[in-house]
Each structure stands twice: as structure tokens, then as C-alpha cells.
Scaffold this motif. Structure first.
Motif, PDB file in Angstrom:
ATOM      1  N   GLY A  11       0.800  -1.225   0.000  1.00 13.40           N
ATOM      2  CA  GLY A  11       0.000   0.000   0.000  1.00 13.40           C
ATOM      3  C   GLY A  11       0.836   1.280   0.000  1.00 13.40           C
ATOM      4  O   GLY A  11       0.533   2.232  -0.723  1.00 13.40           O
ATOM      5  N   SER A  40      -1.013  -4.209  -3.594  1.00  3.81           N
ATOM      6  CA  SER A  40      -1.985  -3.992  -2.516  1.00  3.81           C
ATOM      7  C   SER A  40      -2.884  -2.823  -2.894  1.00  3.81           C
ATOM      8  O   SER A  40      -2.633  -2.123  -3.866  1.00  3.81           O
ATOM      9  CB  SER A  40      -1.272  -3.600  -1.225  1.00  3.81           C
ATOM     10  OG  SER A  40      -0.467  -4.622  -0.772  1.00  3.81           O
ATOM     11  N   GLY A  43      -2.450   3.006  -0.557  1.00  5.96           N
ATOM     12  CA  GLY A  43      -2.322   3.627   0.769  1.00  5.96           C
ATOM     13  C   GLY A  43      -3.167   2.930   1.824  1.00  5.96           C
ATOM     14  O   GLY A  43      -3.041   1.732   2.050  1.00  5.96           O
ATOM     15  N   THR A  46      -7.687   0.015   2.460  1.00  7.01           N
ATOM     16  CA  THR A  46      -8.324  -1.109   3.167  1.00  7.01           C
ATOM     17  C   THR A  46      -8.901  -0.638   4.502  1.00  7.01           C
ATOM     18  O   THR A  46     -10.018  -1.017   4.864  1.00  7.01           O
ATOM     19  CB  THR A  46      -7.325  -2.260   3.382  1.00  7.01           C
ATOM     20  OG1 THR A  46      -6.699  -2.535   2.125  1.00  7.01           O
ATOM     21  CG2 THR A  46      -8.014  -3.521   3.878  1.00  7.01           C
ATOM     22  N   GLU A 203      -2.947  -7.420   5.599  1.00  8.30           N
ATOM     23  CA  GLU A 203      -1.557  -7.367   5.131  1.00  8.30           C
ATOM     24  C   GLU A 203      -1.173  -8.629   4.359  1.00  8.30           C
ATOM     25  O   GLU A 203      -0.003  -8.976   4.267  1.00  8.30           O
ATOM     26  CB  GLU A 203      -0.575  -7.157   6.297  1.00  8.30           C
ATOM     27  CG  GLU A 203      -0.903  -5.992   7.210  1.00  8.30           C
ATOM     28  CD  GLU A 203      -1.003  -4.655   6.497  1.00  8.30           C
ATOM     29  OE1 GLU A 203      -0.291  -4.468   5.497  1.00  8.30           O
ATOM     30  OE2 GLU A 203      -1.820  -3.814   6.920  1.00  8.30           O
TER      31      GLU A 203
HETATM   32 MG    MG Z   1      -2.331  -2.584   2.700  1.00  8.84          MG
END
Ligand code: MG
Ligand code: ASP
Length: 425
Positions: A11, A40, A43, A46, A203
Motif C-alpha cells: 500500500g 496492494s 495507501g 483497506t 496485510e
Molecule cells: Mg495494505
């Protein structure tokens, strides 16, 4: 086919337009075939999607949160693409799909399944935008849906990978694509055999990279990070950190077990099993060496290594009937932890108590307390940190013990741990 290379961008490495341009620069002389680029969500997307879910669950208005996520993605696209580019319609379309999903009913019962339908949108958006941008820069690559390859069970939010099926799907359907072009795909997501979206745990994109690598028999995996490699402590919390040039799979796995966030805990095992080296490199200084994790035997790591795990709860179960703690008490506690899929990060028992340090997880602490209260006197403290020091020395040990807010400590020959109230180092 020559062995594939897997790159993973988290991210932070795609957090805004500048970061995505940097990703493209990193790929400038590295893009090759066969290559899988796992990304991912952009930033903190999520987290933002989780917040939308929370608001929806509490029956609060999430409109402005939704709008912020949408605007953020469109603003990034405005910096990356010219006006009128097809990417805008594509992004808007994904937000329409997300809005439709968010019209559904969310209850305690379907929370996890619903969560997986919603949060995967973060990776969908980032992978679509990044693939479009790379092509825009003449770095031709193709977008693939990770859910077509990563097959899992239906344990939503913590889905377990069906390795055989995933390997088959990758070999049959991904290998032919990789022969044509590098592939951009999503981390974190998979799907069940009847096509329901799942996620692999927060993650989890590192783990996705490892799954692709293992299923494809890749040559190497590189995780691009905002740190120069694997360090002996988190540089955001501690000064004078030292980078490992190389690290054995076992050491690295142990560090992740204790909470080192540099790589996801489940990443190492599939790579170690297939003996695929894992490079951890800086996306800020991509030409620097980084850390390579591989089969280096029991390399004697002598540097003290500090790992901090946040959001911990310390629960103490005390016998109520003047007996002493015995195996049956232990069994009761463990059985309940197992049932709730809560992991004891540290456990300590005394004559009349069992103390367990575990992650703070939605609903689960409450369930644990409710189940155990008829049997034990239960006390707990929240908002704690578990600090683990591998290869500790007396200096570092006394540094942590000198602090007044230590609730529990445990020392073995190689490892020293304390549970303390959360604060910065
Ligand atoms: Mg992430
Ligand atoms: N986007 C997901 C998360 O933040 C997966 C990942 O970043 O690895 O948890």
C-alpha cells in the motif's frame, strides 16, 4: 518457460500518483517476462473500506467516507492520465459495483463474508489503475484477476489456500498468459470454488506473492518496502537500527511470528519449502542491495532484534475454588482459544492463574470472556504492546524492565518478552 519473477508492491509503495510513477520507474529496466506484479490497495484504502463497513454495521451514514475513497482514486488518476482517458470510466464503474454491494444487508452473521466482498475492492482498484498506467507508459502488461487463481476455503477474512487447486489453476491458466506479457494482479484476495470472494487476512499481499511464486515455481520474489530491507527493529520506533544483508528463512519466520511487520507471517513457509529466495528492497532506493531471505542454514544472528506487537490484550484467568492450576484448566483455556481461532502470543501460568496475551479482535475477546467467566475469575487489560527481543543482552533487557508500565515479563535463553501499556519506544 524460464522461471517467473514475482514483485510485490504494498500500500505505501502505491499510496499516491508519485508513488505509482516511482513503481513504473522501478520497472523501467526490470520489467520482463515472465513476471507477476502483485499489488496492494492504494495507501490506507483497506482501512477506509473497513471503516465504511463499521459505519454500515452500526447503521450510520457512510456516504462521505465512500465519497472520499472514490475521490482519492479519481484524483490519483487525474495526476497519472490525461483528461478523457478510459481509466476514469473504468474506475467509476468499479465504484458503482462497490456501491451496489454496499446496498446489501450486513449482520453479525454475514459480517465476515460481506467484509470480503467489500475490502477486495481496494486491490481491484489499485491493480486496474496501475496496469493502465504501466501500459500508458508503454510498459505493456496485462491485468489478471487473482481470484481466478487463488483458490481458498470459505473461512472468510482468514481464508485457507487450497494449494493443489491453486497450483493447477496457475499452471493451466496463468502460465500461458505469462508467456505473452508480464501480469499485474491483486494481493490479499482469493475465491472459493463457487466463486465467492475471500481474503487472506490483513496485510496478506505478501502471502499472495508467495502463493503465486510457489505455484509457478518462480525464481525469486521481491517485496518493495519503505525500509531498506529487514532491520533489527522498526525504524519508526527505534533509533540505530541495523539492516540484515541476509537472513535465514527460519530466523525471518520467527521474527514475523513475534510480530515483525516487515513481512506477513505466512509468506516465508511456502517460499522456504520451494527454496525460492525472498528479497526485501527499498522502493525509495531500488538499486541498493536490501535483504535476501533464503536457505542460509542456522546463520548466527547475534544482533538483538526487537519486535513490537500492538493491540494486545492480557487476559488473566484465576481459579475460583482454592485449587491450583492444572492441566484441565489449561485445556479449557486452550480449547476456547482454539475454537475462537485466537492465538496466544505469550502464555504464563502461576499457582492460581493463567495469563494469556492475545490480539484484540472484534467480537472475540467478548466471547472468550463470556465462555470463561463461569469457570474462572477473569481480568483483562487492553491497549497493550508485546515486545519481544531476540538475542537480548542485559543492557536492552534492563532498558525495557526499567519502565514502570510492564505488566508481565518472560525470559528464555534466547528471547526476552514484556507486555506493557502501549506507547512509543
Ligand atoms: Mg495494505
Ligand atoms: N490491502 C490489504 C491490507 O491493507 C492487504 C495488504 O496490504 O497486504 O491489509
Amino acid at each position: 518457460m524460464t522461471k517467473a519473477i514475482v514483485y510485490k508492491f504494498g500500500g505505501a509503495s502505491v499510496k499516491d500518483a508519485a508513488a505509482i510513477k516511482n513503481l513504473s520507474n522501478i520497472l523501467f529496466n526490470r520489467l520482463r517476462s515472465p513476471m507477476v506484479i502483485v499489488v496492494s490497495a492504494i495507501g490506507k484504502t483497506t482501512n477506509a473500506l473497513e471503516e465504511i463497513l463499521r459505519l454500515k454495521y452500526e447503521e450510520e451514514d457512510f456516504y462521505s467516507n465512500f465519497t472520499n475513497v472514490r475521490k482519492n482514486h479519481l484524483a490519483i488518476c487525474e495526476e497519472l492520465f490525461e483528461e478523457g482517458d478510459l481509466v476514469f470510466g473504468m474506475v467509476e464503474n468499479i465504484f458503482l459495483q462497490l456501491a451496489r454491494v454496499l446496498e446489501g444487508k450486513l449482520t453479525k452473521e454475514n459480517y465476515d463474508e460481506y467484509y470480503d466482498q467489500v475490502v477486495g475492492f481496494g486491490e481491484l482498484l489499485s491493480s486496474k489503475i496501475i496496469q493502465a498506467y504501466l501500459c500508458h507508459c508503454q510498459q505493456y502488461c496485462i491485468w489478471q484477476d487473482a481470484r481466478d487463481f487463488i483458490r481458498t476455503d470459505g473461512n472468510f477474512r482468514f481464508a485457507k489456500v487450497d494449494w493443489d487447486k491453486t497450483t493447477k489453476l496457475c499452471q493451466q491458466n496463468l502460465v500461458p498468459v505469462l508467456k505473452q506479457l508480464p501480469v499485474v494482479t491483486q494481493g490479499f484476495v482469493g475465491s472459493t470454488k463457487d466463486g465467492k470472494p475471500t481474503t487472506l487476512g490483513r496485510e496478506g499481499s505478501d502471502f499472495s506473492a508467495a502463493i503465486f511464486a510457489s505455484s509457478l515455481g518462480a525464481g525469486t520474489v521481491t517485496i518493495w518496502k519503505d525500509v531498506p530491507g529487514v532491520l533489527n527493529a522498526d525504524p519508526k520506533r527505534f533509533e540505530d537500527t541495523v539492516k540484515f544483508d541476509q537472513l535465514d528463512y527460519k530466523e525471518a519466520a520467527e521474527m514475523t511470528f513475534y510480530g515483525a511487520s516487515v513481512i506477513h507471517p505466512r509468506t516465508i513457509k511456502p517460499l522456504a519449502n520451494a527454496n525460492i529466495p525472498l528479497h526485501v528492497k527499498s522502493f525509495v532506493q531500488p538499486d541498493e542491495q536490501g535483504t535476501v531471505i533464503g536457505d542460509f542454514g542456522a546463520s548466527k544472528v547475534s544482533m538483538p532484534t526487537v519486535v513490537v506487537k500492538d493491540r494486545q490484550v492480557l487476559v488473566t484467568f484465576e481459579v475460583t475454588d482454592f485449587t491450583f492450576i492444572n492441566e484441565s484448566h489449561m485445556h479449557q483455556v486452550y480449547a476456547e482459544l482454539d475454537r475462537l481461532k485466537l492465538r496466544a502470543n505469550l502464555i504464563q501460568s502461576s499457582a492460581i492463574t493463567i495469563s494469556i496475551c492475545t490480539d484484540r479482535e472484534m467480537f472475540k475477546l467478548e466471547q472468550l470472556l463470556a465462555e470463561m467467566r463461569p469457570v474462572f475469575n477473569v481480568r483483562y487489560n487492553e491497549n497493550l504492546q508485546l515486545i519481544t527481543v531476540k538475542n537480548y543482552d542485559e543492557k536492552i533487557k534492563s532498558r525495557f524492565l526499567a519502565q514502570s508500565d510492564v505488566l508481565l515479563e518472560q525470559t528464555t535463553r534466547s528471547t526476552f518478552q514484556v507486555v506493557r501499556r502501549a506507547k512509543e519506544a
